[in-house]
Every structure is written in C-alpha cells, then in structure tokens.
Write a protein that holds these residues in place. Structure first.
Motif, PDB file in Angstrom:
ATOM      1  N   LEU A  18       0.874  -1.164   0.000  1.00 23.94           N
ATOM      2  CA  LEU A  18       0.000   0.000   0.000  1.00 23.94           C
ATOM      3  C   LEU A  18       0.909   1.211   0.000  1.00 23.94           C
ATOM      4  O   LEU A  18       1.573   1.498   0.980  1.00 23.94           O
ATOM      5  N   VAL A  19       1.005   1.866  -1.136  1.00 29.11           N
ATOM      6  CA  VAL A  19       1.942   2.970  -1.219  1.00 29.11           C
ATOM      7  C   VAL A  19       1.308   4.203  -0.600  1.00 29.11           C
ATOM      8  O   VAL A  19       0.195   4.564  -0.918  1.00 29.11           O
ATOM      9  N   ALA A  20       2.070   4.813   0.305  1.00 32.57           N
ATOM     10  CA  ALA A  20       1.553   5.971   1.009  1.00 32.57           C
ATOM     11  C   ALA A  20       1.543   7.172   0.093  1.00 32.57           C
ATOM     12  O   ALA A  20       2.322   7.240  -0.860  1.00 32.57           O
ATOM     13  N   ASP A 119      -0.660   0.454  13.208  1.00 35.12           N
ATOM     14  CA  ASP A 119      -1.545   0.248  12.032  1.00 35.12           C
ATOM     15  C   ASP A 119      -1.120   0.954  10.752  1.00 35.12           C
ATOM     16  O   ASP A 119      -1.843   0.893   9.762  1.00 35.12           O
ATOM     17  N   ILE A 120      -0.007   1.654  10.753  1.00 33.03           N
ATOM     18  CA  ILE A 120       0.407   2.381   9.548  1.00 33.03           C
ATOM     19  C   ILE A 120       1.743   1.790   9.087  1.00 33.03           C
ATOM     20  O   ILE A 120       2.710   1.756   9.851  1.00 33.03           O
ATOM     21  N   THR A 121       1.796   1.335   7.838  1.00 34.62           N
ATOM     22  CA  THR A 121       2.994   0.649   7.332  1.00 34.62           C
ATOM     23  C   THR A 121       4.125   1.620   6.999  1.00 34.62           C
ATOM     24  O   THR A 121       5.271   1.421   7.400  1.00 34.62           O
ATOM     25  N   HIS A 122       3.794   2.664   6.244  1.00 30.03           N
ATOM     26  CA  HIS A 122       4.857   3.513   5.691  1.00 30.03           C
ATOM     27  C   HIS A 122       5.158   4.705   6.599  1.00 30.03           C
ATOM     28  O   HIS A 122       4.834   5.858   6.301  1.00 30.03           O
ATOM     29  N   VAL A 123       5.835   4.398   7.700  1.00 26.11           N
ATOM     30  CA  VAL A 123       6.073   5.432   8.708  1.00 26.11           C
ATOM     31  C   VAL A 123       7.183   6.412   8.313  1.00 26.11           C
ATOM     32  O   VAL A 123       7.210   7.539   8.807  1.00 26.11           O
ATOM     33  N   ALA A 124       8.099   5.990   7.425  1.00 27.36           N
ATOM     34  CA  ALA A 124       9.125   6.952   6.977  1.00 27.36           C
ATOM     35  C   ALA A 124       8.455   8.054   6.161  1.00 27.36           C
ATOM     36  O   ALA A 124       8.722   9.248   6.353  1.00 27.36           O
ATOM     37  N   SER A 125       7.569   7.637   5.283  1.00 29.69           N
ATOM     38  CA  SER A 125       6.804   8.613   4.496  1.00 29.69           C
ATOM     39  C   SER A 125       5.967   9.509   5.430  1.00 29.69           C
ATOM     40  O   SER A 125       5.869  10.727   5.222  1.00 29.69           O
ATOM     41  N   LEU A 126       5.405   8.877   6.467  1.00 29.90           N
ATOM     42  CA  LEU A 126       4.600   9.652   7.424  1.00 29.90           C
ATOM     43  C   LEU A 126       5.461  10.691   8.159  1.00 29.90           C
ATOM     44  O   LEU A 126       5.033  11.837   8.366  1.00 29.90           O
ATOM     45  N   ALA A 127       6.689  10.290   8.509  1.00 31.69           N
ATOM     46  CA  ALA A 127       7.599  11.242   9.182  1.00 31.69           C
ATOM     47  C   ALA A 127       7.881  12.433   8.262  1.00 31.69           C
ATOM     48  O   ALA A 127       7.976  13.588   8.705  1.00 31.69           O
ATOM     49  N   LYS A 128       7.989  12.139   6.968  1.00 36.05           N
ATOM     50  CA  LYS A 128       8.220  13.224   6.001  1.00 36.05           C
ATOM     51  C   LYS A 128       7.002  14.168   5.945  1.00 36.05           C
ATOM     52  O   LYS A 128       7.130  15.385   5.836  1.00 36.05           O
ATOM     53  N   GLU A 129       5.810  13.584   6.074  1.00 33.61           N
ATOM     54  CA  GLU A 129       4.588  14.415   6.076  1.00 33.61           C
ATOM     55  C   GLU A 129       4.549  15.299   7.335  1.00 33.61           C
ATOM     56  O   GLU A 129       4.100  16.434   7.283  1.00 33.61           O
ATOM     57  N   VAL A 130       5.017  14.738   8.451  1.00 35.94           N
ATOM     58  CA  VAL A 130       5.068  15.547   9.682  1.00 35.94           C
ATOM     59  C   VAL A 130       5.984  16.748   9.441  1.00 35.94           C
ATOM     60  O   VAL A 130       5.661  17.894   9.787  1.00 35.94           O
ATOM     61  N   MET A 131       7.131  16.475   8.813  1.00 39.87           N
ATOM     62  CA  MET A 131       8.086  17.557   8.526  1.00 39.87           C
ATOM     63  C   MET A 131       7.475  18.605   7.598  1.00 39.87           C
ATOM     64  O   MET A 131       7.627  19.807   7.812  1.00 39.87           O
ATOM     65  N   GLU A 132       6.773  18.132   6.583  1.00 39.87           N
ATOM     66  CA  GLU A 132       6.318  19.062   5.529  1.00 39.87           C
ATOM     67  C   GLU A 132       4.980  19.719   5.808  1.00 39.87           C
ATOM     68  O   GLU A 132       4.718  20.813   5.330  1.00 39.87           O
ATOM     69  N   LYS A 133       4.117  19.021   6.585  1.00 43.24           N
ATOM     70  CA  LYS A 133       2.739  19.506   6.656  1.00 43.24           C
ATOM     71  C   LYS A 133       2.287  19.937   8.040  1.00 43.24           C
ATOM     72  O   LYS A 133       1.120  20.298   8.213  1.00 43.24           O
ATOM     73  N   THR A 134       3.148  19.804   9.042  1.00 41.05           N
ATOM     74  CA  THR A 134       2.740  20.233  10.374  1.00 41.05           C
ATOM     75  C   THR A 134       3.766  21.249  10.897  1.00 41.05           C
ATOM     76  O   THR A 134       4.882  21.303  10.389  1.00 41.05           O
ATOM     77  N   ALA A 144      -0.103  10.422  15.899  1.00 43.69           N
ATOM     78  CA  ALA A 144       0.559  10.149  14.616  1.00 43.69           C
ATOM     79  C   ALA A 144      -0.345   9.295  13.730  1.00 43.69           C
ATOM     80  O   ALA A 144      -0.437   9.512  12.517  1.00 43.69           O
ATOM     81  N   ARG A 145      -1.024   8.338  14.347  1.00 43.18           N
ATOM     82  CA  ARG A 145      -1.930   7.460  13.587  1.00 43.18           C
ATOM     83  C   ARG A 145      -3.082   8.275  12.992  1.00 43.18           C
ATOM     84  O   ARG A 145      -3.438   8.123  11.813  1.00 43.18           O
ATOM     85  N   THR A 146      -3.667   9.144  13.815  1.00 44.00           N
ATOM     86  CA  THR A 146      -4.789   9.967  13.342  1.00 44.00           C
ATOM     87  C   THR A 146      -4.328  10.888  12.212  1.00 44.00           C
ATOM     88  O   THR A 146      -5.019  11.062  11.205  1.00 44.00           O
ATOM     89  N   PHE A 147      -3.140  11.461  12.381  1.00 39.46           N
ATOM     90  CA  PHE A 147      -2.594  12.336  11.330  1.00 39.46           C
ATOM     91  C   PHE A 147      -2.417  11.538  10.033  1.00 39.46           C
ATOM     92  O   PHE A 147      -2.764  12.005   8.941  1.00 39.46           O
TER      93      PHE A 147
END
Ligand code: SD4
Length: 325
Positions: A18-20, A119-134, A144-147
């Motif tokens: 599942l590609v994030a 419950d979230i597989t692609h956490v590296a991508s998620l960390a990048k979203e934290v950097m870019e979008k928050t 983090a899961r809700t985000f």
C-alpha cells in the motif's frame, strides 16, 4: 522518468504494497543541471537490503531528490512481511502490538519523526509528512496514527501470522530480556546523496523485539538514529537504541567528521564511547554507518555480523563492516 516511477510503483503494488500518498509524489529535480556540477548519486543502507537500496539508487539516477529516494527505497522493506524489524511484519511489543518508529532529515536540516505508531505501514513517508505539513517535528502514538489517516494512509494489521506465533512462544518462555544482536536486526537507516550533491536520510523500525508498550528507541530520535548536516555528512544507527540515545550517536559522528575525522574514524569513536562505559565486552549490538560530503563511507559495529548495502554507478554491493569484537 514518469514511466519509471509508475513502473516502480506498480511493481510495489503487485507485491501488495500500500503505497503511502507522499511516496507517489517523488519529485524529480527540476533545476537544469550544469553538467560540471552533476554529482554521482549514491544510496547506502544498514544491513543487507539490496532491493530497498536499489530502488533508492535508481530513483537518484533518475533525478529524484535524496529524501524522496530514501523514503521510496525504505518503503519496500516497510512492506516486506518477511522483514521482522521494519514496517508490516515487524516484531510486536510484549502486549502483541506492532508499534513503528521512523524519522527523516534533509539537506536543509529539516526533520520529521513519528513514534510508536500502530496500524500504519509507511512510517518513513509519514515522518516526512510531519516535517512538511505540520508545524511540529515529532508526532507520537495515536496522534501520529490519526494524522496518517487524515493524510490518506489506510490502517492495516501489521502483526503477521508468523509474528503472532513467535510472540506467543516468547510469552510462554516468560522472561524479558532485550535482545539486540545477530538475530534481531534489520532496522533500516538509509543515507542518500542526489545528483545535486545534497544529502538526506531516513530511519525506520519496529524497534526492540518484545519491548515494553510505549518504549521508543533511537531510530526516530534526530541525532541518535539519524543526523544530517549537508555541509559535513550524515550518519545512521542500528542496534540497541538505549545505548545509542545515551551517546547521541549519529550527531556525535557528524560532529567528529566536522572536526576532521573520516566517516570510518568517526564511527569507530562513536562505538568506542558506548563500549568504554561497559564492563568489558557488551552483550548487545550497536552499529553505525556514515558518509561525508566527499562520498567517503564508514561503518563500524560492536560485534561482527553488521553489514551495509551500497548502490552507486548502477551497482549494488553488500559490504561487511569492521567490528570491535
Ligand atoms: C531500536 N535501534 O529500537 C532500534 C532497533 C534496531 O535493528 O536497530 N534493530 O532500538
């Protein structure tokens, strides 16, 4: 490039990945490159992860920026159910929940991190979203899961049947002992240098096997599991996170390189700082991988058994690291 990216994505999709959302946005460097200034791009990663490193390296060859390439590379292992230390299929905590940690850092010194995410597989991508979008650097646990869900990531069950069996067996055996050595590894710390000569890095893991609920190791802690200073170089760590955190290992390595050490010398010194606090030979593993702006690479671990993968000039190698013992 677009076709290649598409093909890359579709082969991941065939593997059931599942590609994030942000991986889909791997950006090509748009600035026209002065051929005199084109750097030879490369990707290096902790452990023997040829596919992940090749995916990142080929993305770099195709002009992706260093951070997008690294996130795309590690996504392969995050989806790999056979890798029991990263992403889906990761080893659970002692209560049977798989909780993931990851961080990213780019050439500007921007960073993002997620801790103990379920419950979230692609956490590296998620960390990048934290950097870019928050406006924040770190999001933990349920936040983090809700985000992630708000950004379009679909929740999945990360505990594999094999993982569940091994956890039940571990419960039967009773005693908790953190085991980080030859069998319990494969946390991915990946460093990439793109065609503009810019460095970025990613670290992603399910952490220590059968950890206490809520335990977080070094991997998502900027300065411990990963540090980048684009003027100097970058470093990543794997192994017993508690010991890496106590010595702020990756930051230490970059600072030692700033003072003139080679990546190899800096990794050896950082391992030495951990070992000198122990009474004799430690019974845990810590390993570091580093690169500097010249493209020199260093790696060192406490015990034999650590290796890293390097993609450069369209060639992928697994290289055995030197070790203290
Ligand atoms: C941690 N450093 O959570 C991670 C574990 C690891 O290979 O590197 N495993 O402590």
């Amino acid at each position: 490039m677009k076709r290649k990216l598409f093909l890359g994505q579709s082969s991941l999709a065939t593997l059931g990945v599942l590609v994030a959302p942000s991986i889909l946005k791997a950006k090509k460097i748009v600035k026209p490159l002065n051929t005199n200034n084109i750097h030879i791009s490369y990707a290096i990663s902790t452990w023997n992860v040829p596919q992940a490193t090749k995916i990142a390296g080929e993305a770099l060859d195709n002009g992706a920026n260093a951070l997008d390439a690294a996130v795309k590379g590690v996504a392969f292992e995050e989806s790999n159910i056979l890798n029991t230390t990263v992403g889906r299929g990761g080893t659970p905590d002692r209560d049977g929940s798989v909780t993931l940690d990851a961080c990213v850092m780019n050439h500007k010194g921007d960073c993002g991190s997620v801790l103990a995410v379920e419950d979230i597989t692609h956490v590296a991508s998620l960390a990048k979203e934290v950097m870019e979008k928050t406006p924040h650097v770190i999001l933990a646990g349920e936040g983090a899961r809700t985000f992630a869900i708000s950004q379009g990531y679909l929740p999945e069950n990360l505990l594999s049947d094999e993982g569940k069996k091994a956890w039940r067996k571990w419960l039967e055996n009773g005693n908790y002992r953190p085991e980080i050595n030859i069998e319990n590894h494969d946390t991915i710390g990946m460093l990439c240098c793109d065609q503009e000569g810019l460095l970025s890095g990613v670290c992603t893991t399910s952490g220590l096997a059968y950890k206490m609920k809520g335990r977080v190791g070094d991997s998502p802690i900027i300065g411990s599991g990963l540090f980048i200073d684009n003027n100097i170089g970058g470093a990543v760590a794997t192994g017993l996170g508690e010991e890496v955190i106590k010595t702020v290992g990756s930051f230490l390595i970059v600072e030692l390189m700033r003072q003139g050490r080679t990546p190899q010398e800096a990794c050896e010194e950082a391992v030495g700082r951990i070992v000198e606090k122990q009474n004799g030979k430690p019974d845990f593993q810590v390993a570091y991988l580093a690169t500097n702006k010249k493209g020199d690479i260093g790696a060192f671990s406490i015990h034999k058994g650590f290796s890293f993968t390097k993609y450069k000039n369209k060639t992928n190698h697994n290289i055995t690291s030197k070790a203290m013992f």
